[in-house]
Design a protein around this motif. Sequence first.
Motif, PDB file in Angstrom:
ATOM      1  N   THR A 129     -28.007  15.737 -34.686  1.00  0.00           N
ATOM      2  CA  THR A 129     -26.575  16.018 -34.623  1.00  0.00           C
ATOM      3  C   THR A 129     -25.716  16.332 -33.357  1.00  0.00           C
ATOM      4  OG1 THR A 129     -26.796  17.086 -37.157  1.00  0.00           O
ATOM      5  CG2 THR A 129     -24.910  17.531 -35.657  1.00  0.00           C
ATOM      6  N   VAL A 130     -24.608  15.633 -33.251  1.00  0.00           N
ATOM      7  CA  VAL A 130     -23.978  15.985 -32.126  1.00  0.00           C
ATOM      8  C   VAL A 130     -22.478  16.493 -32.507  1.00  0.00           C
ATOM      9  CG1 VAL A 130     -22.727  14.947 -30.060  1.00  0.00           C
ATOM     10  CG2 VAL A 130     -24.972  13.919 -30.821  1.00  0.00           C
ATOM     11  N   GLU A 131     -22.061  17.544 -32.095  1.00  0.00           N
ATOM     12  CA  GLU A 131     -20.696  18.107 -32.175  1.00  0.00           C
ATOM     13  C   GLU A 131     -20.123  17.862 -30.968  1.00  0.00           C
ATOM     14  OE1 GLU A 131     -21.262  22.431 -32.614  1.00  0.00           O
ATOM     15  OE2 GLU A 131     -22.505  22.388 -34.261  1.00  0.00           O
ATOM     16  N   THR A 145     -18.299  16.091 -36.025  1.00  0.00           N
ATOM     17  CA  THR A 145     -19.722  16.231 -36.251  1.00  0.00           C
ATOM     18  C   THR A 145     -20.570  14.904 -36.599  1.00  0.00           C
ATOM     19  OG1 THR A 145     -19.427  18.564 -36.647  1.00  0.00           O
ATOM     20  CG2 THR A 145     -21.690  17.518 -36.787  1.00  0.00           C
ATOM     21  N   TYR A 146     -21.288  14.283 -35.672  1.00  0.00           N
ATOM     22  CA  TYR A 146     -21.977  13.353 -35.863  1.00  0.00           C
ATOM     23  C   TYR A 146     -23.572  13.447 -36.280  1.00  0.00           C
ATOM     24  CZ  TYR A 146     -17.744  11.297 -33.933  1.00  0.00           C
ATOM     25  OH  TYR A 146     -16.477  11.177 -33.722  1.00  0.00           O
ATOM     26  N   THR A 147     -23.983  12.817 -37.340  1.00  0.00           N
ATOM     27  CA  THR A 147     -25.343  12.995 -37.624  1.00  0.00           C
ATOM     28  C   THR A 147     -26.080  11.767 -37.819  1.00  0.00           C
ATOM     29  OG1 THR A 147     -24.999  15.076 -38.723  1.00  0.00           O
ATOM     30  CG2 THR A 147     -27.184  14.032 -39.232  1.00  0.00           C
ATOM     31  N   GLU A 168     -21.290   5.821 -34.478  1.00  0.00           N
ATOM     32  CA  GLU A 168     -21.158   5.784 -32.929  1.00  0.00           C
ATOM     33  C   GLU A 168     -20.313   6.783 -32.545  1.00  0.00           C
ATOM     34  OE1 GLU A 168     -21.240   1.161 -31.528  1.00  0.00           O
ATOM     35  OE2 GLU A 168     -19.422   1.855 -32.656  1.00  0.00           O
ATOM     36  N   ILE A 169     -20.339   7.401 -31.502  1.00  0.00           N
ATOM     37  CA  ILE A 169     -19.601   8.615 -31.087  1.00  0.00           C
ATOM     38  C   ILE A 169     -18.671   7.988 -30.071  1.00  0.00           C
ATOM     39  CG2 ILE A 169     -19.714  10.842 -29.786  1.00  0.00           C
ATOM     40  CD1 ILE A 169     -22.653  11.005 -30.435  1.00  0.00           C
ATOM     41  N   PRO A 170     -17.340   8.221 -30.449  1.00  0.00           N
ATOM     42  CA  PRO A 170     -16.276   7.886 -29.516  1.00  0.00           C
ATOM     43  C   PRO A 170     -16.225   8.828 -28.171  1.00  0.00           C
ATOM     44  CG  PRO A 170     -15.318   8.672 -31.317  1.00  0.00           C
ATOM     45  CD  PRO A 170     -16.644   8.543 -31.656  1.00  0.00           C
ATOM     46  N   VAL A 171     -16.118   8.256 -26.920  1.00  0.00           N
ATOM     47  CA  VAL A 171     -16.135   9.054 -25.852  1.00  0.00           C
ATOM     48  C   VAL A 171     -14.553   9.022 -25.412  1.00  0.00           C
ATOM     49  CG1 VAL A 171     -16.822   9.459 -23.612  1.00  0.00           C
ATOM     50  CG2 VAL A 171     -18.433   8.598 -25.410  1.00  0.00           C
ATOM     51  N   PHE A 177     -15.094   3.124 -25.411  1.00  0.00           N
ATOM     52  CA  PHE A 177     -16.594   3.698 -25.020  1.00  0.00           C
ATOM     53  C   PHE A 177     -16.959   4.510 -26.190  1.00  0.00           C
ATOM     54  CE2 PHE A 177     -18.650   6.813 -21.465  1.00  0.00           C
ATOM     55  CZ  PHE A 177     -19.792   6.492 -22.013  1.00  0.00           C
ATOM     56  N   ARG A 178     -18.232   3.886 -26.727  1.00  0.00           N
ATOM     57  CA  ARG A 178     -18.773   4.323 -28.116  1.00  0.00           C
ATOM     58  C   ARG A 178     -20.246   4.478 -27.633  1.00  0.00           C
ATOM     59  NH1 ARG A 178     -14.864   4.617 -31.639  1.00  0.00           N
ATOM     60  NH2 ARG A 178     -16.169   4.735 -33.422  1.00  0.00           N
TER      61      ARG A 178
END
Length: 192
Positions: A129-131, A145-147, A168-171, A177-178
């Motif tokens: 997981t990424v918060e 939150t990405y899991t 994907e997590i957008p930056v 940027f993902r």
Amino acid sequence: MENLAYAEPPVTELIEGKVYLMSPRPKMGHNFTASNIFNSFRNYLKGKPCKAIADGSDVFLDNKNRYVPDVMIVCDRSKIQRDGVHGAPDLVVEVLSPSTMTNDRGAKMRNYAAAGVKEYWLVLPVGKTVEVYLNHDGRFELEATYTEYDAWELEHMEDDERAAVCTEIPVSIYEGFRVPLVDVFDDIDDFT
């Protein structure tokens, strides 16, 4: 008997004026996760003004706060000096460990936000997981939150739940940027 000539000095952080000894060497799952994120950042930023910096570099926020984040991105290269980064990075990633979690979620998070860090990631390798927190007027607010789900979990979700899963997590510092979650947690299963 240990040969002290090969002993490394302890790594410390200064948090609100108090010196903290960094936890024992992180587990391999922690290292692989941090390395995966750094590599994703570095690959995307190649040839761009911003610079990805890996674990081991000090961030000097002010005279009471010196941290050693797992990964960071710095866009103002004048902040990068021989002994570390002086001032707020644009993005900071902390891969959580039981012994550092309280400071990463508490004082460090507060101080990073107050100093002007734009984006803050808290990464939990065990739960994949990424918060992602974004800075709003000097404080971080949870953006998402990405899991990463395994095939069994995805198979047992309702169609609408599966459709809502972000892979994907957008930056925020660059449009487009993902970072794919599968890259963040690549090859960590045997080590968490």
